[in-house]
Design an enzyme around this catalytic site. Sequence first.
Site, PDB file in Angstrom:
ATOM      1  N   LYS A 188       5.157  -7.136   4.393  1.00  0.00           N
ATOM      2  CA  LYS A 188       5.096  -8.506   4.929  1.00  0.00           C
ATOM      3  C   LYS A 188       3.640  -8.749   5.290  1.00  0.00           C
ATOM      4  O   LYS A 188       3.174  -8.368   6.355  1.00  0.00           O
ATOM      5  CB  LYS A 188       5.996  -8.631   6.167  1.00  0.00           C
ATOM      6  N   CYS A 297     -10.654  -4.756  13.904  1.00  0.00           N
ATOM      7  CA  CYS A 297     -10.079  -4.030  15.037  1.00  0.00           C
ATOM      8  C   CYS A 297     -11.069  -3.026  15.607  1.00  0.00           C
ATOM      9  O   CYS A 297     -11.098  -2.782  16.796  1.00  0.00           O
ATOM     10  CB  CYS A 297      -8.796  -3.352  14.608  1.00  0.00           C
ATOM     11  N   GLU A 396      -9.992  -7.768  23.795  1.00  0.00           N
ATOM     12  CA  GLU A 396     -10.467  -7.982  22.443  1.00  0.00           C
ATOM     13  C   GLU A 396     -10.720  -9.481  22.221  1.00  0.00           C
ATOM     14  O   GLU A 396      -9.800 -10.287  22.351  1.00  0.00           O
ATOM     15  CB  GLU A 396      -9.356  -7.506  21.507  1.00  0.00           C
TER      16      GLU A 396
HETATM   17  P1  NAD Z   1      -0.480 -10.262  14.915  1.00  0.00           P
HETATM   18  O1  NAD Z   1       0.022  -9.082  15.638  1.00  0.00           O
HETATM   19  O2  NAD Z   1      -0.140 -11.601  15.415  1.00  0.00           O
HETATM   20  O3  NAD Z   1       0.005 -10.265  13.384  1.00  0.00           O
HETATM   21  C1  NAD Z   1      -0.102  -9.111  12.579  1.00  0.00           C
HETATM   22  C2  NAD Z   1       1.042  -9.129  11.595  1.00  0.00           C
HETATM   23  O4  NAD Z   1       2.248  -9.005  12.329  1.00  0.00           O
HETATM   24  C3  NAD Z   1       1.157 -10.415  10.768  1.00  0.00           C
HETATM   25  O5  NAD Z   1       1.601 -10.086   9.447  1.00  0.00           O
HETATM   26  C4  NAD Z   1       2.254 -11.166  11.488  1.00  0.00           C
HETATM   27  O6  NAD Z   1       2.955 -12.064  10.662  1.00  0.00           O
HETATM   28  C5  NAD Z   1       3.148 -10.032  11.932  1.00  0.00           C
HETATM   29  N1  NAD Z   1       4.009 -10.344  13.081  1.00  0.00           N
HETATM   30  C6  NAD Z   1       3.795 -11.229  14.082  1.00  0.00           C
HETATM   31  N2  NAD Z   1       4.854 -11.240  14.930  1.00  0.00           N
HETATM   32  C7  NAD Z   1       5.740 -10.334  14.461  1.00  0.00           C
HETATM   33  C8  NAD Z   1       7.013  -9.862  14.911  1.00  0.00           C
HETATM   34  N3  NAD Z   1       7.592 -10.351  16.013  1.00  0.00           N
HETATM   35  N4  NAD Z   1       7.632  -8.908  14.202  1.00  0.00           N
HETATM   36  C9  NAD Z   1       7.054  -8.386  13.092  1.00  0.00           C
HETATM   37  N5  NAD Z   1       5.863  -8.795  12.604  1.00  0.00           N
HETATM   38  C10 NAD Z   1       5.205  -9.754  13.285  1.00  0.00           C
HETATM   39  O7  NAD Z   1      -2.008 -10.001  14.821  1.00  0.00           O
HETATM   40  P2  NAD Z   1      -3.064 -10.883  14.055  1.00  0.00           P
HETATM   41  O8  NAD Z   1      -3.470 -11.975  14.969  1.00  0.00           O
HETATM   42  O9  NAD Z   1      -2.543 -11.264  12.717  1.00  0.00           O
HETATM   43  O10 NAD Z   1      -4.240  -9.807  13.830  1.00  0.00           O
HETATM   44  C11 NAD Z   1      -5.192  -9.568  14.797  1.00  0.00           C
HETATM   45  C12 NAD Z   1      -4.852  -8.357  15.633  1.00  0.00           C
HETATM   46  O11 NAD Z   1      -4.590  -7.230  14.806  1.00  0.00           O
HETATM   47  C13 NAD Z   1      -5.992  -7.932  16.512  1.00  0.00           C
HETATM   48  O12 NAD Z   1      -5.517  -7.578  17.782  1.00  0.00           O
HETATM   49  C14 NAD Z   1      -6.578  -6.714  15.818  1.00  0.00           C
HETATM   50  O13 NAD Z   1      -7.287  -5.819  16.591  1.00  0.00           O
HETATM   51  C15 NAD Z   1      -5.385  -6.116  15.212  1.00  0.00           C
HETATM   52  N6  NAD Z   1      -5.753  -5.325  14.030  1.00  0.00           N
HETATM   53  C16 NAD Z   1      -5.746  -3.972  14.121  1.00  0.00           C
HETATM   54  C17 NAD Z   1      -6.133  -3.187  13.044  1.00  0.00           C
HETATM   55  C18 NAD Z   1      -6.120  -1.694  13.113  1.00  0.00           C
HETATM   56  O14 NAD Z   1      -6.215  -1.039  12.101  1.00  0.00           O
HETATM   57  N7  NAD Z   1      -6.018  -1.083  14.268  1.00  0.00           N
HETATM   58  C19 NAD Z   1      -6.512  -3.795  11.855  1.00  0.00           C
HETATM   59  C20 NAD Z   1      -6.510  -5.183  11.799  1.00  0.00           C
HETATM   60  C21 NAD Z   1      -6.120  -5.940  12.907  1.00  0.00           C
END
Ligand code: NAD
Length: 495
Positions: A188, A297, A396
Amino acid sequence: MAADPQLIVPSSASFKLPAAHFIGNRAVNPHGGMTLPVIDPSNGEAFGEIARGDAEDIDFAVESARVALGGEWGMLSAVDRGRLLYRLSLAIGERIDEFTQIEARDCGKPLKQARADAIAVARYFEFYAGACDKLHGETLPYQAGFTVLTLREPLGVTAHIIPWNYPLQIFGRSVGAALAAGNACVVKPAEDACQSILRLAQLAAEVGFPAGAINIVTGLGSEAGAALVAHGGIDHISFTGSPDVGVLVSQAAAQNHVPVTLELGGKSPQILFADADFDLALPAIVNAIVQNAGQTCSAGSRLLIEKAVYEEVLEHLAGAFEKLRVGPAMMDLDCGPLIRQDQLQRVWDFLSDAHADGIAVMASGSIVPEAPENGFYQAPTLLRDVPWDHRLAQEEVFGPVLAAMPFDNEAHAIRLANSTRFGLVAGVWTENGARQMRMARAVRAGQVFVNNYGAGGGVELPFGGVKASGHGREKGFEALYGFTALKTIALRHGE
Ligand code: NAD
């Protein structure tokens, strides 16, 4: 299993925003017939649509993966799996320009960054191709008359939730490793950027991946994402995203007793001692916060500077920040736009808190006049004397904002470095060899870079966090263990 949705036969020539999932090697219309707009962050305009998946679509994708495990994909030898992954790596390598264009437009990344991501995903598949037939168990010494061995078996259907900041790279590290270990995947991607992942899945089908090995369901996190992680038919969850959603995903995993790898956020410190090689350190420090407009991240978003050189370093960095230029992805400048308007607003809220609390802006870059008014642009900003417990130093921002603060000595630097709830990556800059190792050992983080900063590190290097940055490891050979179940077989045969 859900009713068979309408099937559309794709072709690479006609790959243009199909507003469909990719399940069982075919484009599949969303069960509910709903779509979401695709926004270009460089100008804020919609340029297409994606399918808005629901629980029925997830059912269909999980079933497709399950069938693949019992069929052609599950029957492949490790050697042949490796050959397929290698074919995909080569095919991506031949299409670097195509993937660069897709990723740059969809994510707003400057072309050079999008290109680096396209090259990295090819490298992930190359690395994991070579690993397929080297993942093995052991024989264990036991009592006389027994032979005991371990097997590393695939978990089954693995679920992958991918964020918008590095769709290609995160697909490569997560899906690449899961496939190498023999799992079938349901992915997803983020609703804000999933074009490159749809194209990758299509390419995998073109190079010969059996139907159902890779399935993509697009849509909202709260709908398709939530349905995937709660699905009773999955055997593992790999989640990369925000700490808050990580909690929801963990809860869903717990309900079904499914293992979960969480890659969450960070507030990674760059620790600069007075004896550091500034010519090496300062450009890397700037890059680590400007790369991908700070939406990384592992962005080096806190800068800890030894007091004796604090003013001198800030002066140097101010000069570098003032030269940074921000503009549309296709202009290929230092920095592109942020992903969405609300992400930009979030960064503005942080900056207005900084202003209200008297935190001084030391320097900032500039947005070029050619940048469209409705794009989501933020100039890189260097803040000085940020108190260690201010939200700018604790949370962050996920934008190009660097929070600098002085430290007195090594012990103070360690206290500051470890003072947040995160522990993803750290950078240590010093020429003193003994101190390099002391610092690397004392900082709580999944990766520590000494006199370099990898912003996530290479394909080969295990990556992941401690504390609120998550748990489990991706990348490198280590990731493969997380995608297998270890089975112990004890055979009593007598002496
Ligand atoms: P997010 O958590 O909102 O979304 C990430 C993914 O999760 C998306 O595909 C989203 O559709 C999905 N998602 C959202 N709600 C969900 C739920 N209830 N159940 C299942 N899936 C769900 O985060 P974002 O805003 O898209 O990304 C930014 C964040 O991700 C930042 O905090 C960043 O640090 C983190 N990040 C971490 C890494 C890492 O490797 N540690 C890499 C990239 C981003």
